[in-house]
Design an enzyme around this catalytic site. Sequence first.
Site, short mmCIF file in Angstrom:
data_model
loop_
_atom_site.label_atom_id
_atom_site.label_comp_id
_atom_site.label_asym_id
_atom_site.label_seq_id
_atom_site.Cartn_x
_atom_site.Cartn_y
_atom_site.Cartn_z
N ARG A 145 37.03 23.45 28.91
CA ARG A 145 36.80 22.51 30.20
C ARG A 145 36.93 23.48 31.27
O ARG A 145 38.22 24.13 31.63
CB ARG A 145 38.03 21.40 30.01
N ASP A 150 35.76 19.23 39.46
CA ASP A 150 35.45 17.76 38.86
C ASP A 150 34.10 17.47 38.93
O ASP A 150 33.83 17.48 40.40
CB ASP A 150 36.23 16.74 39.23
N GLU A 153 30.08 12.78 36.82
CA GLU A 153 29.86 12.24 35.51
C GLU A 153 28.44 11.81 34.96
O GLU A 153 27.73 11.21 35.86
CB GLU A 153 30.81 11.03 35.17
N ARG A 193 40.75 20.28 24.37
CA ARG A 193 40.03 20.99 24.91
C ARG A 193 40.64 22.02 25.57
O ARG A 193 41.89 22.05 25.88
CB ARG A 193 38.94 20.55 26.03
#
Length: 344
Positions: A145, A150, A153, A193
């Site tokens: 990750r 961010d 999505e 992760r």
Amino acid sequence: MPWTDYILWRRSHPSDDPAPPSKSAAPTKSNGTWTSPLNARDYTHYTTPQTLVFAGITTASTLALIKLYKNHLRRIPGAEYLKPGFFRRRSLYGYVTSVGDADGLRLFHTPGGRLMGWGWWRQVGVKAKGKGRGIRRTEGTLSIRIAGIDAPEMAHFGKEEQAYSKEAFEWLRGFTEHKYVRVYPYRNDQFGRVVGSVFRRQWGVWNTDLGLQMLKRGLATVYEAKSGAEFGDSEALYRETEAQAKARGVGIWRSPGFIGKLLGQEKAVESPREYKTRTAQQEHGKKTSPKAAASAATASTPEVSSGGWFGGLLRSDSASPTAQSESAAPTARDGASRNVKKAK
């Protein structure tokens, strides 16, 4: 012996042969004493300086090779094999086998890189069981990750995809898939992760920070969370880069177009954090009460500003007498049905 020497030997006189050694010159064997055993052995040659130095060098070299293998040349097949002392101290060099989403990838750890034969002598990937089944590039890999960012999505678990999610995914896939990268791990998250900064060497000269490049292109935002955010030493740089991308209006920071302005949209796309908050509220509303679901659905619709002729037209349609009469009709019917029940 050759035949010529044999002939000469046969013709030689016995007096020419050397005399055998006398019995008195033969070495005598000691019978030993009470202080020295009969079968005593001499170990003094093991304590010579040459022997001690050779033994010390051999032992030290063996221990150094074992430590080198355990710390730098042993392959790590999964996140559960990373010890706490590994984080923030060392790095992982490996081959990206696949990209799962816009901020995550699969890494096959290749310690030593091509110098240790990976890619040309040693096969990258776990060989599948059975004859002729090829190589499984997803087994024996670490889920990475990318720290500090961010990304939008993609569609998953029945949720709609977010704007610019495909663009971010395609850029990350084209930049890292089937290439070697270096990961500086910080910790393991709740999903198993490895959270860490990812770098890829370009032209054999400089390292490129993947998270920084995605922020420059407006394909990600700085990761915002109450706890668990990891940036390494790059938090200030990440926030400055995000502010510059927002000022230039690239990627998700691009201003709305003509249609969006007609609908009264003040911002083009919601951030990944806003998207996660909205979808979480929708799921929570479905589980608790329909009122919360209705409020979450209302919050998910695009807002219409007070200005703009198209927004006023929408409001005028909703406030028309026909709409009011249609909304009041069910209420009158419900009241009449209640009165009939009371009369019965």
